[in-house]
Design a protein around this motif. Structure first.
Motif, PDB file in Angstrom:
ATOM      1  N   LEU A 157      66.122 102.951  14.786  1.00 59.76           N
ATOM      2  CA  LEU A 157      65.963 102.515  14.478  1.00 59.76           C
ATOM      3  C   LEU A 157      65.597 102.780  16.100  1.00 59.76           C
ATOM      4  N   THR A 158      64.071 101.476  16.178  1.00 56.39           N
ATOM      5  CA  THR A 158      63.820 101.452  17.929  1.00 56.39           C
ATOM      6  C   THR A 158      64.438 100.403  18.750  1.00 56.39           C
ATOM      7  N   ALA A 159      64.335 100.358  19.441  1.00 53.87           N
ATOM      8  CA  ALA A 159      64.653  99.197  21.099  1.00 53.87           C
ATOM      9  C   ALA A 159      64.671  97.941  20.368  1.00 53.87           C
ATOM     10  N   ALA A 160      63.092  97.715  20.421  1.00 58.29           N
ATOM     11  CA  ALA A 160      62.937  96.352  19.602  1.00 58.29           C
ATOM     12  C   ALA A 160      63.658  96.108  18.182  1.00 58.29           C
ATOM     13  N   SER A 203      61.390  97.311   0.028  1.00 60.64           N
ATOM     14  CA  SER A 203      61.071  96.110   0.904  1.00 60.64           C
ATOM     15  C   SER A 203      62.402  96.787   2.317  1.00 60.64           C
ATOM     16  N   VAL A 204      61.806  96.240   3.349  1.00 54.83           N
ATOM     17  CA  VAL A 204      63.246  96.379   4.221  1.00 54.83           C
ATOM     18  C   VAL A 204      63.317  95.012   5.250  1.00 54.83           C
ATOM     19  N   ARG A 205      64.709  94.595   5.312  1.00 55.21           N
ATOM     20  CA  ARG A 205      64.785  93.427   5.953  1.00 55.21           C
ATOM     21  C   ARG A 205      66.978  93.672   6.456  1.00 55.21           C
ATOM     22  N   PRO A 206      67.189  92.845   6.950  1.00 54.01           N
ATOM     23  CA  PRO A 206      68.275  92.124   8.091  1.00 54.01           C
ATOM     24  C   PRO A 206      68.639  91.202   7.179  1.00 54.01           C
ATOM     25  N   ASP A 243      60.802  99.435  13.308  1.00 53.24           N
ATOM     26  CA  ASP A 243      60.333  98.521  13.662  1.00 53.24           C
ATOM     27  C   ASP A 243      60.759  97.595  13.605  1.00 53.24           C
ATOM     28  N   CYS A 244      60.764  96.378  15.057  1.00 55.21           N
ATOM     29  CA  CYS A 244      60.110  94.834  14.147  1.00 55.21           C
ATOM     30  C   CYS A 244      59.853  94.549  15.360  1.00 55.21           C
ATOM     31  N   ARG A 245      58.470  93.115  14.758  1.00 55.79           N
ATOM     32  CA  ARG A 245      57.879  92.878  15.516  1.00 55.79           C
ATOM     33  C   ARG A 245      58.451  91.323  15.572  1.00 55.79           C
ATOM     34  N   THR A 246      58.602  90.959  16.688  1.00 56.61           N
ATOM     35  CA  THR A 246      58.584  88.989  16.496  1.00 56.61           C
ATOM     36  C   THR A 246      57.756  87.997  16.694  1.00 56.61           C
ATOM     37  N   GLY A 284      58.021  84.376  17.577  1.00 58.42           N
ATOM     38  CA  GLY A 284      58.580  82.886  17.377  1.00 58.42           C
ATOM     39  C   GLY A 284      59.455  83.675  17.490  1.00 58.42           C
ATOM     40  N   ARG A 285      60.606  82.364  16.720  1.00 59.50           N
ATOM     41  CA  ARG A 285      61.873  83.206  15.509  1.00 59.50           C
ATOM     42  C   ARG A 285      61.559  84.240  14.714  1.00 59.50           C
ATOM     43  N   TRP A 286      60.467  84.152  14.353  1.00 58.48           N
ATOM     44  CA  TRP A 286      60.245  85.084  12.983  1.00 58.48           C
ATOM     45  C   TRP A 286      60.545  86.285  13.051  1.00 58.48           C
ATOM     46  N   ARG A 287      61.745  86.866  12.532  1.00 56.82           N
ATOM     47  CA  ARG A 287      61.411  88.578  12.591  1.00 56.82           C
ATOM     48  C   ARG A 287      61.035  89.269  11.551  1.00 56.82           C
ATOM     49  N   ARG A 288      60.102  90.062  11.814  1.00 56.19           N
ATOM     50  CA  ARG A 288      59.651  91.160  10.961  1.00 56.19           C
ATOM     51  C   ARG A 288      59.430  92.865  11.045  1.00 56.19           C
TER      52      ARG A 288
END
Length: 99
Positions: A6-9, A38-41, A77-80, A82-86
Motif C-alpha cells: 500500500l502506498t502512503a496515500a 475490483s478494489v475497494r475499501p 494506490d489511492c487518489r482523492t 474532495g471526499r471521494w476516494r478511488r
C-alpha cells in the motif's frame, strides 16, 4: 506468497476500521474463470466470512480472487477528490479479462 504493497496515500486514505478488499467478478459465459478484479475499501465488520488476508498488509480477497493474486506483486494506490476516494492497483488485468 503475496506481495501486496500500500502506498502512503492508500494507507492515509483508509479509515481505522477499513481494509482493502479485492473482489472477483466473473464475466465469462463459457468459462467460469474469466473475469476481472475490483478494489475497494470495506469495514472489517462487513468483510465476507470467506475473505482471506493477503500477506501482512490490510488487504483481503475472496478465494477466487485470492487464487489469481497468488505470486503477483501488487501495489495499491489511492487518489482523492474532495471526499471521494478511488483505490487503484497496478494489476495489468484491470479493465480486461484474466484467464
Amino acid at each position: 506468497m503475496f506481495s501486496i504493497t500500500l502506498t502512503a496515500a492508500a494507507r492515509d486514505a483508509l479509515r481505522p476500521d477499513e481494509v482493502i478488499f479485492f473482489d472477483w467478478h466473473g464475466i465469462g459465459v463459457c468459462c467460469a474463470h474469466d473475469g476481472e478484479f475490483s478494489v475497494r475499501p470495506v469495514r472489517r465488520a462487513k468483510l465476507p466470512r470467506r475473505a482471506r488476508q493477503l500477506g501482512d498488509d490490510p488487504a483481503f480477497a475472496l478465494p477466487v480472487a485470492w487464487m489469481h493474486l497468488a505470486g503477483q506483486a501488487v501495489t495499491i494506490d489511492c487518489r482523492t477528490w474532495g471526499r471521494w476516494r478511488r483505490f487503484t492497483t497496478d494489476l495489468p488485468c484491470l479493465g480486461g479479462t484474466v484467464r
